[in-house]
Design a protein around this motif. Structure first.
Motif, PDB file in Angstrom:
ATOM      1  N   ARG A  50      -6.327  -6.244  11.414  1.00 22.17           N
ATOM      2  CA  ARG A  50      -7.028  -6.758  12.595  1.00 22.17           C
ATOM      3  C   ARG A  50      -8.362  -7.411  12.256  1.00 22.17           C
ATOM      4  N   ARG A 100       0.842  -1.204   0.000  1.00 19.95           N
ATOM      5  CA  ARG A 100       0.000   0.000   0.000  1.00 19.95           C
ATOM      6  C   ARG A 100       0.872   1.246   0.000  1.00 19.95           C
ATOM      7  N   ASP A 101       0.301   2.316  -0.552  1.00 18.77           N
ATOM      8  CA  ASP A 101       1.054   3.558  -0.631  1.00 18.77           C
ATOM      9  C   ASP A 101       1.392   4.129   0.744  1.00 18.77           C
ATOM     10  N   TYR A 102       0.514   3.907   1.738  1.00 12.83           N
ATOM     11  CA  TYR A 102       0.841   4.496   3.037  1.00 12.83           C
ATOM     12  C   TYR A 102       2.054   3.828   3.668  1.00 12.83           C
ATOM     13  N   ARG A 104     -11.201   9.944  10.194  1.00  8.65           N
ATOM     14  CA  ARG A 104     -10.469   8.822   9.645  1.00  8.65           C
ATOM     15  C   ARG A 104     -10.610   8.827   8.124  1.00  8.65           C
ATOM     16  N   VAL A 114       2.712  -0.305  13.547  1.00  4.72           N
ATOM     17  CA  VAL A 114       1.811   0.850  13.522  1.00  4.72           C
ATOM     18  C   VAL A 114       1.111   0.991  12.169  1.00  4.72           C
ATOM     19  N   GLU A 115       1.839   0.734  11.097  1.00  8.87           N
ATOM     20  CA  GLU A 115       1.229   0.954   9.787  1.00  8.87           C
ATOM     21  C   GLU A 115       0.508  -0.286   9.260  1.00  8.87           C
ATOM     22  N   ARG A 172     -11.608   6.887   5.920  1.00 10.73           N
ATOM     23  CA  ARG A 172     -12.789   6.408   5.196  1.00 10.73           C
ATOM     24  C   ARG A 172     -13.928   7.415   5.201  1.00 10.73           C
ATOM     25  N   ASN A 176      -2.789   6.483  -5.521  1.00  9.02           N
ATOM     26  CA  ASN A 176      -4.113   5.953  -5.229  1.00  9.02           C
ATOM     27  C   ASN A 176      -4.680   6.582  -3.966  1.00  9.02           C
ATOM     28  N   ALA A 186       4.812   5.504   1.957  1.00 11.10           N
ATOM     29  CA  ALA A 186       4.969   6.841   2.536  1.00 11.10           C
ATOM     30  C   ALA A 186       5.780   6.765   3.827  1.00 11.10           C
ATOM     31  N   GLU A 245      -5.256   4.415  -0.937  1.00 11.18           N
ATOM     32  CA  GLU A 245      -4.144   3.731  -0.281  1.00 11.18           C
ATOM     33  C   GLU A 245      -3.156   4.705   0.328  1.00 11.18           C
ATOM     34  N   THR A 246      -3.306   5.963   0.009  1.00  6.42           N
ATOM     35  CA  THR A 246      -2.273   6.892   0.415  1.00  6.42           C
ATOM     36  C   THR A 246      -2.292   7.159   1.917  1.00  6.42           C
ATOM     37  N   PRO A 270      -2.411  -2.841  12.434  1.00  5.88           N
ATOM     38  CA  PRO A 270      -3.783  -2.406  12.713  1.00  5.88           C
ATOM     39  C   PRO A 270      -4.732  -2.663  11.544  1.00  5.88           C
ATOM     40  N   ASN A 271      -4.211  -2.656  10.333  1.00  3.06           N
ATOM     41  CA  ASN A 271      -5.088  -2.851   9.187  1.00  3.06           C
ATOM     42  C   ASN A 271      -5.369  -4.321   8.906  1.00  3.06           C
ATOM     43  N   ASN A 317      -3.308   5.776   5.856  1.00  2.00           N
ATOM     44  CA  ASN A 317      -3.522   4.558   6.623  1.00  2.00           C
ATOM     45  C   ASN A 317      -4.921   4.580   7.232  1.00  2.00           C
ATOM     46  N   PRO A 318      -5.772   3.613   6.858  1.00  2.00           N
ATOM     47  CA  PRO A 318      -7.164   3.662   7.309  1.00  2.00           C
ATOM     48  C   PRO A 318      -7.317   3.557   8.831  1.00  2.00           C
ATOM     49  N   SER A 319      -6.286   3.112   9.522  1.00  2.84           N
ATOM     50  CA  SER A 319      -6.420   2.895  10.957  1.00  2.84           C
ATOM     51  C   SER A 319      -6.131   4.126  11.803  1.00  2.84           C
ATOM     52  N   HIS A 320      -5.574   5.175  11.211  1.00  2.00           N
ATOM     53  CA  HIS A 320      -5.200   6.337  12.022  1.00  2.00           C
ATOM     54  C   HIS A 320      -5.923   7.585  11.529  1.00  2.00           C
TER      55      HIS A 320
END
Lengths: 311, 293, 701
Positions: B212, B186-188, C504, B205-206, C506, C452, B191, C455-456, B209-210, C458-461
């Motif tokens: 889970r 993923r891009d994050y 968040r 951390v990155e 989303r 994208n 990043a 995706e850029t 959590p995703n 982080n969905p969790s933070h």
């Protein structure tokens, strides 16, 4: 393809080798405790030492390992403590019995689960799907020993239709197979149904199924020609890997119904510290598991043109 | 909105998780599952208060359910072959199973997640070594593995936890690794890499959590499975040493007499099946709810 | 009068969810005559694909037709039985899909998938069906039809797959063909070939077509009539010329102002975004759906009642508009509110790339490779790249998939290291420096905006914590209070409300996520920002807003922008210098003007010609390249473009690497063709001269 096969088989042998080392280290590294298990706890140190000397336990570890491995490779698993006979004499008979039990279970489980899974996955969220899914969750929640107790209570105790043990003391009797097979089937089919359902449901969502429908193909053809072929690739792997699960399941079922099979043998060996028998049984179980896994891998590749024919 | 208002509008983490958890109400299957689990947890916690008799105290053996022995009291589910109250033993047995099964699952997860993160994110030789080791362990039929481990090291609670960890961690690792292999692209994550974050930060951390969602569902299924495993080991006589109650052990001790006194074996069977059913239903409900958003 | 092929009247489509009925398409009317191609254009979520599926009466379990009729040659599809529908589908009405790879069954040969159609609808035998399939593969200009029939879908390229899907649709000689974004998943030069094929379909195969696209340029190049959709409604319809030249709906004009046109750039015609965002289907406003985003909105009239589709003339095929103010607005005089910007002078050199190479090693495990004893091959992702970038400058790297532009970005960011060569950034050589070994200053001054939007982040933070992390990481602020203030300031910069800090990802739209991505990249006051296709996944109107924002921040900060893109029209609009790449090598580089006017590299020429243009006052020369992009695995020894070049000279192109010619200082072309010959090539775009027919070449500003 030849390379691929060679690699899979080589990999399988490597796994077996690692497993054998693990087992050896786990059970035999301490010669003293082996002697205790073989000769019993009430023997003197001198007796044990003589036994250890006679059986070559004072040789270096690696020599002992290769000796042991060579024995296994040539079919010599040693002498069973519990049965006072060569391990291999007993093992093959028991394995044959378990094969019959397993084959009977598969003969029922595979067609039933695939059919139910495909039916449920064809229309995700329908009443039929919910019914099948919930039933499979329900049966998977009942451990084998519990369903064995409950089924025995119903069919043996209350109705009196079936025999409560499957010892086959009077020769082979298919009626005695019914309950063990039923227990294994009940516990195992749910997983296969759910995998098939998930795979089918996923395929039904794909654009190529939409293409097939919008081509004007009859629904039957869409399912039979386009969906099934792709949807059954994943369950095929699961079916092969379920053999691994079956080897666990037979321990409980054979124990409960006193069926003279491989699982009961392993358990009896364990409870009686019959060390060579445990080793032999574990090696055979792993061998069966690894072989089926290899077949599953090869089959998966074969069924999947995207992998078979490369990118 | 002022900056302070923005700050105070931040909902607390705990509230967020509670709100998430409340979503399970939207699935009736999941709600039933949760209900069953809550019931057994309550039984286990309150066993010292609710259980009518001490679990190992012996009264009249082989009594049918509802047997009343004045002035001691009523044995609602009858007594076993040693005259112990089955209801009390079931309640105390719930403690055992609800202590060891989640503990073993948790340990297996701790190990499996670490292995999976390392294998999936670091790739290379770490991945090779971990994946190959996992293959070896997974090539054992699972009960064969348990039997071998327990016979070698002896039957005790801690050994059961260790055996479950050893046998389940590779499976968990495979799941985590699969998720990580997807998430790491993923891009994050890129990043984070391009701002020079450490691997540990990125993994925990990155990425973690995703992952889970699927992991929670899997953990529920796995707790159910570990309950079965503990039950089976008890049933095979490889479980916790007697006399303390353990559902599988209860079935094992009494199954020989099941034809004459079925209540002694059937109630523990129902108890274990219902608890496993609870976890499986909860997992199904969680999956259903998580697919919705 | 003959019966039209397709006549849709007052069609209403809804989806039924747990939240209730959601109207997807309302009051839709369309008439399609024989041999005609109609275009359905609109942004995502406007309901255009739903219409196409409704014509097949295939809306899935939760969708349904709630009103109106769809008449195919006079027969109403809505009331047909399942069996009638089945006979219609694939035989009389056929569809071409967006993702050709996904639309084909992966475990069935293409021959069988094609043969099914005539077998099912005409009852012919397998041999006849296969013969027909082969003929059609020839007809869609696929060479080597026999080989393709025996192949599985994954064994052929994306462009070939789409031709197979088109052939499949044409096999039963349908009278109506639905094309749902058929080229969106393809590369530009491959797209050009498919567009050419589609444009000829009507007269080669006698089909009437409904072409669905988000791209106005493609609609213009393929269609006779166009229907512009917004939020479930047609807002404007008419012939291409009517709609494109005398646009009468504020949304349509908005769309045109939001896309870059040939012959203009950021200085003489800034893009105008449409403000706000598409309303969710269940939150549509009263009255005009476009009202809240419209510059001509008049309270009390526009938000009063449903706006009907109004005819501009009484012709049988009228130009119609869903706006009550269309005849009140002075369309010629109206100029949207934009700020013009001054041209900036590039400053000192920030980045110098010298002979940079990046090879990947691939171990070939095939049997043949083992026999040859050569099982290690190199993928030449980047081959001797050399170029400069200066302060405040926007340098664009353009190329199709596999050209190595993303690999270059990775090397620059330190996610990979170069195999050879140097990259000097602010004086330091960073070519061999992986990100772990770079100093915080180096990392902070070189940041990236990703492609994208989903995706850029982080969905969790939360958004705020993700920006704050960057600030902390680069040590810009350490005090929690100050970090928070800086997060708020950055949100201001990207024009997002401050309370977004608690949200968040989303809860954000695609454009908002990209804005946060930009805020994050600029958090460390970078000297240079790499933007990897930052707007290509966004809708047109949002694209304009994000592009403008990026430019604005770049100006304010004096940042160097390295803009990676496949879209020449955006690049032309935005960039000061352009680097054109093909298969890992630079084909041409120069200022924007130099690259967009002759002399061109033949690849640049083809690339320019492949860009669909929406401006009807321009004409372009059509150049359609043969074949598909070769793989970077086996790059030819000579010019990488030789295999597809429309100006191929001879053996020299295949065997010798091309020399670099420099028509102007800094404008470099890698080609064997003599410079004089390249200079004689006419420009790709020319202004249409009404009347005398003479073409005036456009030399970009």
């Amino acid at each position: 393809m030849v390379i691929f096969l060679a690699k899979r088989v080589g990999y399988m042998l490597l796994t077996m080798l690692v497993v054998s080392i693990l087992l050896f280290l786990l059970l035999e590294v301490n010669g003293e405790s082996v002697a205790v298990k073989v000769l019993g706890p009430y023997t003197s140190i001198e007796q044990r030492n003589i036994w250890l000397e006679n059986n070559g336990y004072f040789r270096p570890l690696y020599v002992r390992y290769f000796d042991w491995l060579f024995g296994i490779a040539t079919g010599d698993f040693g002498q069973s403590i519990r049965f006072k006979a060569p391990v291999s004499d007993i093992l093959w008979d028991r394995l044959g019995n378990t094969a019959i039990l397993g084959a009977a279970t598969y003969a029922i489980m595979v067609p039933v689960s695939l059919t139910l899974g495909v039916l449920a996955g064809m229309k995700e969220g329908s009443a039929l799907d919910r019914t099948i899914s919930l039933t499979s969750i329900g049966t998977t929640s009942v451990p084998e020993f519990a369903s064995a107790v409950l089924l025995a209570f119903i069919f043996v105790f209350t109705l009196g239709w079936l025999p409560g043990t499957s010892a086959m003391s009077g020769g082979f009797d298919p009626v005695q197979l019914i309950l063990p097979v039923l227990v294994l089937f009940l516990y195992g089919f749910g997983y296969l149904v759910r995998m098939t359902r998930a795979s089918m449901a996923e395929v039904m969502q794909t654009p190529y199924i939409r293409t097939a429908i919008l081509k004007g193909l009859p629904y039957r053809q869409v399912i039979l020609r386009h969906a099934l072929r792709n949807a059954l690739i994943a369950p095929f792997t699961v079916i092969m890997l379920q053999i691994n699960w079956l080897l666990s399941g037979v321990i409980v079922v054979e124990f409960f119904f006193a069926y003279k099979g491989f699982g009961a043998l392993l358990l009896e060996a364990s409870l009686n510290q019959d060390i060579y028998m445990i080793q032999a049984c574990a090696m055979v179980a792993v061998f069966v598991a690894v072989t089926t896994q290899t077949i599953a891998d090869i089959g998966y590749t074969y069924l999947n043109p995207r992998i078979r024919l490369g990118g | 909105m002022t900056d302070n208002a923005i700050r105070s509008a931040r909902p607390s983490k705990i509230m967020q998780y509670l709100r998430r958890a409340a979503l399970i109400r939207e699935s009736w299957v999941g709600s039933i599952g949760l209900g069953i689990i809550v019931f057994w947890v309550a039984m286990a916690l309150l066993a010292p208060l609710l259980a009518p008799f001490p679990p190992n105290a012996q009264y009249v053996p082989f009594m049918a359910p509802g047997f009343n022995l004045p002035p001691t009291g009523t044995f609602w589910l009858g007594t076993d072959h040693l005259g112990r109250d089955i209801l009390s033993r079931l309640m105390w047995g719930a403690r055992t199973v609800l202590f060891y099964a989640p503990l073993a699952t948790f340990c297996a997860y701790a190990v499996g997640i670490l292995m999976g993160l390392a294998a999936g994110y670091k790739r290379g030789w770490i991945d090779d070594v971990l994946s190959r080791s996992a293959d070896v362990i997974l090539s054992f039929p699972i009960l064969v593995l348990y039997v071998v481990i327990i016979t070698t090291f002896g039957a005790s609670g801690i050994n059961i936890v260790l055996a479950v960890t050893f046998a389940s961690a590779p499976g968990i690792m495979r799941i985590v690794r699969g998720l990580v292999l997807d998430l790491r692209n993923r891009d994050y994550v890129a990043a984070a890499q391009t701002r020079g974050e450490s691997s540990l930060y990125i993994m925990f951390v990155e990425i973690l959590p995703n992952a889970r969602g699927p992991l929670i569902v899997d953990a529920c299924l796995r707790v159910g499975y570990v309950i079965i495993t503990i039950g089976v080991l008890g049933f095979l006589g490889l479980g916790l040493p007697p006399p303390d109650p353990d559902w599988g052990g209860m079935v094992n001790e009494t199954r020989g007499m099941a034809m004459s006194f079925p209540h002694m074996t059937i109630f523990p069977c129902i108890a274990i099946s219902s608890l496993v059913l609870g976890f499986n239903l909860l997992a199904d409900g969680l999956r259903e709810v998580s697919l919705r958003d | 009068m003959t019966v039209p092929i397709l006549e849709i009247k007052d069609l209403c489509l809804s989806y039924f969810t747990r939240a209730g009925e959601i109207p997807a398409v309302v009051d839709f009317n369309l008439t399609l005559n024989e041999g005609e191609t109609a275009g359905l254009v609109g942004e995502s979520g406007c309901g255009k694909s739903t219409v196409a599926l409704a014509i097949m009466n295939y809306l899935g379990d939760n969708g349904g037709i709630v009103g109106g009729s769809i008449k195919f040659k006079g027969r109403d599809i809505v009331t047909m039985s399942k069996e009638e529908l089945r006979r219609l589908r694939g035989a009389d009405i056929a569809m071409v899909y967006q993702e050709p790879m996904a639309a084909l069954n992966p475990s069935m040969t293409i021959g069988r998938q094609l043969a099914e159609v005539p077998i099912c609808h005409e009852g012919v035998d397998m041999a006849t069906a296969l013969k027909r399939a082969e003929e059609l593969l020839d007809a869609v200009r696929l060479p080597d039809a026999k080989r393709i029939l025996a192949a599985y879908p994954h064994q052929i390229s994306g462009g070939q797959q789409q031709r197979v899907v088109i052939a499949m649709a044409l096999l039963s000689k349908p009278s109506l063909l639905l094309l749902d974004e058929p080229t969106t998943a393809l590369d530009v030069t491959v797209e050009a070939g498919i567009v050419e094929l589609i444009a000829d379909l009507g007269h080669d195969f006698g089909t009437s077509n409904l072409y669905i696209s988000h791209n106005l340029g493609l609609i213009r190049e393929t269609c006779d009539r166009v229907f512009v959709m917004y939020s479930g409604e047609v807002v404007e319809e008419g012939s291409i010329d009517e709609v494109f030249q005398s646009t009468r709906h504020p949304y349509t004009t908005g769309l045109f102002s939001a896309i870059p046109m040939p012959g203009s750039d950021k200085y003489d015609r800034p893009l105008v975004p449409i403000r706000g965002q598409l309303p969710l289907p269940h939150l549509r406003p009263k009255g005009c759906n476009f009202g809240p985003r419209c510059d001509h909105f008049e309270a009390g009239r526009c938000d009063n009642r449903r706006i009907p589709l109004d005819r501009l003339s009484e012709a049988p095929r009228p130009h119609a508009v869903r706006c009550i103010r269309w005849d009140e607005i002075d369309w010629e005089a109206y100029r949207p509110d934009v700020t013009m910007v001054e041209q900036m002078e590039p400053g000192e050199r920030v980045l110098r790339v010298e002979e940079m190479q990046k090879y990947y090693e691939i171990t070939d495990r095939s049997f043949a490779a083992m026999l040859r004893g050569k099982n290690i091959r190199f993928v030449k992702a980047n081959e001797s790249l050399s170029f400069d970038a200066r302060r405040q400058q926007t340098v664009a790297i353009v190329g199709e998939s596999g050209c190595g532009k993303s690999t270059f970005a990775k090397v620059l960011m330190g996610l990979e290291t170069a195999t050879e060569g140097r990259i000097r950034f602010n004086g330091d050589d960073i070519a061999d420096l992986p990100v772990e070994q770079r100093s915080p200053e180096q990392i902070g001054s070189l940041q990236m905006v990703f492609q994208n939007p989903n995706e850029t982040l982080n969905p969790s933070h939360t958004v705020g914590s993700q920006i704050a992390r960057v600030i902390k990481k680069f040590g810009i602020e350490t005090d929690a209070r100050k970090i928070e203030q800086r997060v708020f300031k950055l949100l201001d910069t990207v024009k997002l409300p401050r309370d977004f800090a608690n949200r968040r990802p989303r809860q954000l739209s695609g454009g908002q996520k990209q804005r946060v991505g930009i805020a994050r990249a600029f958090a460390g006051n970078p000297a240079m920002v790499i933007a990897d296709e930052p707007v290509s996944a966004l809708d047109v109107s949002v694209q304009a807003a994000v592009t403008q924002l990026l430019m604005e921040i770049q100006r304010d900060h004096g940042t160097t922008l390295l803009f990676i893109s496949h879209d020449l029209s955006v690049v032309r609009y935005l960039a000061d210098r352009i680097v054109v790449m093909y298969l890992g090598q630079i084909m041409e580089q120069g200022t924007t003007d130099e690259v967009f006017s002759p002399p061109y590299h033949p690849y640049t020429e083809a690339l320019l010609s492949a860009v669909p243009i929406a401006d009807t006052s321009f004409e372009k020369r059509r150049i359609v390249l043969e074949g598909d992009l070769p793989s970077a695995m086996n790059t030819p020894p000579g010019c990488p473009f030789a295999s597809r070049c429309q100006r191929h000279l001879g053996d020299i192109c295949d065997t010798t690497p091309p020399p670099i010619v420099e028509p102007e200082p800094g404008h470099r072309i890698a080609c064997h063709i003599p410079l004089a010959e390249l200079q004689a090539v006419p420009p790709v775009f020319s202004q249409k001269d009404d009347g005398d027919g003479g073409d005036t070449p456009v030399v970009a500003a």
